[in-house]
Design an enzyme around this catalytic site. Sequence first.
Site, PDB file in Angstrom:
ATOM      1  CB  CYS A 161       4.235  -2.597  -5.832  1.00 28.40           C
ATOM      2  SG  CYS A 161       4.373  -0.811  -5.593  1.00 28.40           S
ATOM      3  CB  THR A 162      -0.547  -2.477  -7.654  1.00 26.97           C
ATOM      4  OG1 THR A 162      -0.527  -3.863  -7.328  1.00 26.97           O
ATOM      5  CG2 THR A 162      -1.761  -2.185  -8.533  1.00 26.97           C
TER       6      THR A 162
END
Length: 333
Positions: free
Chosen positions: A181-182
Amino acid sequence: MAQFLVAALYKFVRLDNFRDMQAPLLEVCQNNDVTGTLLLAQEGINGTIAGPEAGIRAVLAYLHADPRLATLTHKESWADKQPFYRMKVKLKREIVTMGIPNVEAETRAGKYVKPEDWNQLITDPDVVVVDTRNDYEVAIGTFKGAVNPETVSFTQFPDWVKQESTDGGVLRQKKKVAMFCTGGIRCEKSTAYLRSQGFDEVYHLEGGILKYLETVPEAQSLWDGECFVFDERVSVVHGLDQGSYELCRACRFPLSDADKLSPHFEAGVSCPHCHDKHTDEQKQRFRERQKQTELAAQRRERHIGAHLEAQKAAKAAAKEKARLAALAGQKGK
């Protein structure tokens, strides 16, 4: 030279007094000219802040002074303009909302994989690679070969896991699962959830995409595209330099140069992703907002958040006035 330091941070740790932490943390941020959003919940802290380097260092030092947050880590990047308009410290049930109780991300997260080892893992034919971000984020960049769950919200992720765990699903086809994810926070929660559902070999990218783009040379990278970020930069590329996307002010979808050539694009009003999702009345309000924004830009003023800056200046002036009055009172005694 970029003048604003941006710090993205999170930590899953039990904070039973998180409500009491809100006001003091907000005050420290405001006193150091730091803006952004921090979320506090019983399960931990999450958010991104920006400001002068000295201000960011002061806020981080304040957080680290809490023994529970002493090992809190963060990711840094720089911005030419302040990427946030105000400072908010919010109280939440979860610091990243999945909607599933007792996931225990603090203790049950999958195995961390450092950015320099990530390429080797995701090119293993026995590994299914899953992008845990939402669809609009995946749309502008992801790792080559990654599965897109096509979620609009992270709360849809458990249903996707349930569906893909059945015969023929992508989670039944491979022995190992690698997730990213980010910044790492959704991965910790999603891998913890997978482990609670009986998955044994679950891995996630330590530090998320941001750490990968900061660490891995572009020539060796398996990242394709840009990485969406939740501030006025919109996206970043390798080295965490600002990317090429802009934000649709009507629907918050990241827009490419091609999107802005669409007949459905009207600055501040609509784009190819939302042109048929707002009423004429809403679009008229958007047009007025865009007009005021452009007029403010012509006057070299900030339209969004300008009233907050005025309030801050007034507060500082009142504080100084009270200080001078107190001094005058002491001299008169």
